[in-house]
Design a protein around this motif. Structure first.
Motif, PDB file in Angstrom:
ATOM      1  N   TYR A   1       0.748  -1.165   0.031  1.00  0.00           N
ATOM      2  CA  TYR A   1       0.053  -0.009   0.082  1.00  0.00           C
ATOM      3  C   TYR A   1       0.894   1.110   0.110  1.00  0.00           C
ATOM      4  O   TYR A   1       0.488   2.248  -0.658  1.00  0.00           O
ATOM      5  N   LYS A   2       2.209   1.025   0.694  1.00  0.00           N
ATOM      6  CA  LYS A   2       3.071   2.453   0.843  1.00  0.00           C
ATOM      7  C   LYS A   2       3.510   2.684  -0.676  1.00  0.00           C
ATOM      8  O   LYS A   2       3.349   3.750  -1.023  1.00  0.00           O
ATOM      9  N   LYS A   3       3.604   1.480  -1.478  1.00  0.00           N
ATOM     10  CA  LYS A   3       4.312   1.675  -2.834  1.00  0.00           C
ATOM     11  C   LYS A   3       3.151   2.440  -3.569  1.00  0.00           C
ATOM     12  O   LYS A   3       3.469   3.371  -4.447  1.00  0.00           O
ATOM     13  N   PHE A   4       1.978   1.885  -3.491  1.00  0.00           N
ATOM     14  CA  PHE A   4       0.798   2.462  -4.306  1.00  0.00           C
ATOM     15  C   PHE A   4       0.427   3.736  -4.115  1.00  0.00           C
ATOM     16  O   PHE A   4       0.275   4.673  -4.921  1.00  0.00           O
ATOM     17  N   ILE A   5       0.387   4.292  -2.829  1.00  0.00           N
ATOM     18  CA  ILE A   5       0.113   5.571  -2.157  1.00  0.00           C
ATOM     19  C   ILE A   5       1.150   6.600  -2.721  1.00  0.00           C
ATOM     20  O   ILE A   5       0.926   7.853  -2.901  1.00  0.00           O
ATOM     21  N   THR A   6       2.335   6.163  -2.499  1.00  0.00           N
ATOM     22  CA  THR A   6       3.449   7.083  -2.972  1.00  0.00           C
ATOM     23  C   THR A   6       3.756   7.364  -4.243  1.00  0.00           C
ATOM     24  O   THR A   6       3.919   8.355  -4.863  1.00  0.00           O
ATOM     25  N   GLY A   7       3.417   6.221  -5.170  1.00  0.00           N
ATOM     26  CA  GLY A   7       3.215   6.295  -6.597  1.00  0.00           C
ATOM     27  C   GLY A   7       2.116   7.313  -7.051  1.00  0.00           C
ATOM     28  O   GLY A   7       2.318   8.213  -7.902  1.00  0.00           O
ATOM     29  N   LYS A   8       1.122   7.131  -6.234  1.00  0.00           N
ATOM     30  CA  LYS A   8       0.057   8.004  -6.724  1.00  0.00           C
ATOM     31  C   LYS A   8       0.341   9.674  -6.434  1.00  0.00           C
ATOM     32  O   LYS A   8      -0.010  10.501  -7.105  1.00  0.00           O
ATOM     33  N   LEU A   9       1.006   9.695  -5.287  1.00  0.00           N
ATOM     34  CA  LEU A   9       1.409  10.961  -4.751  1.00  0.00           C
ATOM     35  C   LEU A   9       2.394  11.559  -5.755  1.00  0.00           C
ATOM     36  O   LEU A   9       2.165  12.847  -6.082  1.00  0.00           O
ATOM     37  N   LEU A  10       3.322  10.833  -6.128  1.00  0.00           N
ATOM     38  CA  LEU A  10       4.489  11.543  -7.059  1.00  0.00           C
ATOM     39  C   LEU A  10       3.813  11.727  -8.495  1.00  0.00           C
ATOM     40  O   LEU A  10       4.389  12.668  -9.058  1.00  0.00           O
ATOM     41  N   HIS A  11       2.879  10.878  -8.879  1.00  0.00           N
ATOM     42  CA  HIS A  11       2.328  10.821 -10.044  1.00  0.00           C
ATOM     43  C   HIS A  11       1.393  12.148 -10.263  1.00  0.00           C
ATOM     44  O   HIS A  11       1.206  12.971 -11.071  1.00  0.00           O
ATOM     45  N   GLY A  12       0.441  12.201  -9.100  1.00  0.00           N
ATOM     46  CA  GLY A  12      -0.327  13.052  -9.239  1.00  0.00           C
ATOM     47  C   GLY A  12      -0.038  14.710  -8.732  1.00  0.00           C
ATOM     48  O   GLY A  12      -0.676  15.347  -9.396  1.00  0.00           O
ATOM     49  N   TYR A  13       1.219  14.706  -8.040  1.00  0.00           N
ATOM     50  CA  TYR A  13       1.486  16.140  -7.581  1.00  0.00           C
ATOM     51  C   TYR A  13       2.679  16.598  -8.168  1.00  0.00           C
ATOM     52  O   TYR A  13       2.996  17.780  -7.826  1.00  0.00           O
TER      53      TYR A  13
END
Length: 123
Positions: free
Chosen positions: A76-88
């Motif tokens: 989940y950490k990988k998923f949410i960090t990837g989302k943060l990196l991509h989205g913002y």
């Protein structure tokens, strides 16, 4: 595993409790939550939602259920960090690091640790 879904704040809090205890009944999950503690029925409902989302499963003991995570915290950490990196940060780790520096979310000792990690990965 299916595509992970982003969790609500309440769902994430319950998952953190479950990741800590590894498995437990609703009462055990509530014991790990900060005060003020949510109602038993609220936690029970959120756990069932997490089960529907594919984050949690259970073992039955009569009418009781002992829940356990089936999505690991690291995943989940990988998923949410990837989302943060991509989205913002437009997939730019340097932009994200720069942001944390500007917001004073990183201390000099953190930077020293980051440089050590970078050096380790270069070898």
């Amino acid at each position: 595993m299916d595509e992970l879904k982003e969790l609500t704040k309440a769902e994430e809090q319950i998952m953190h409790s479950l990741w800590e205890i590894e498995n437990g009944f609703v009462k055990d999950i509530i014991d790990r939550l900060p005060d003020p503690k949510p109602a038993y029925n609220t936690v029970s409902t959120i756990v069932r939602i997490l089960e529907t989302k594919g984050f949690v499963d259970h073992e039955s003991f009569g009418k009781s259920h002992r829940y356990f995570p089936i999505v690991q915290k690291e995943d989940y950490k990988k998923f949410i960090t990837g989302k943060l990196l991509h989205g913002y940060f437009e997939d730019s780790a340097s932009s994200m690091l720069s942001f944390f520096l500007e917001e004073k979310k990183l201390a000099i000792k953190d930077l020293d640790e980051i440089f050590k990690i970078i050096q380790q990965h270069k070898s």
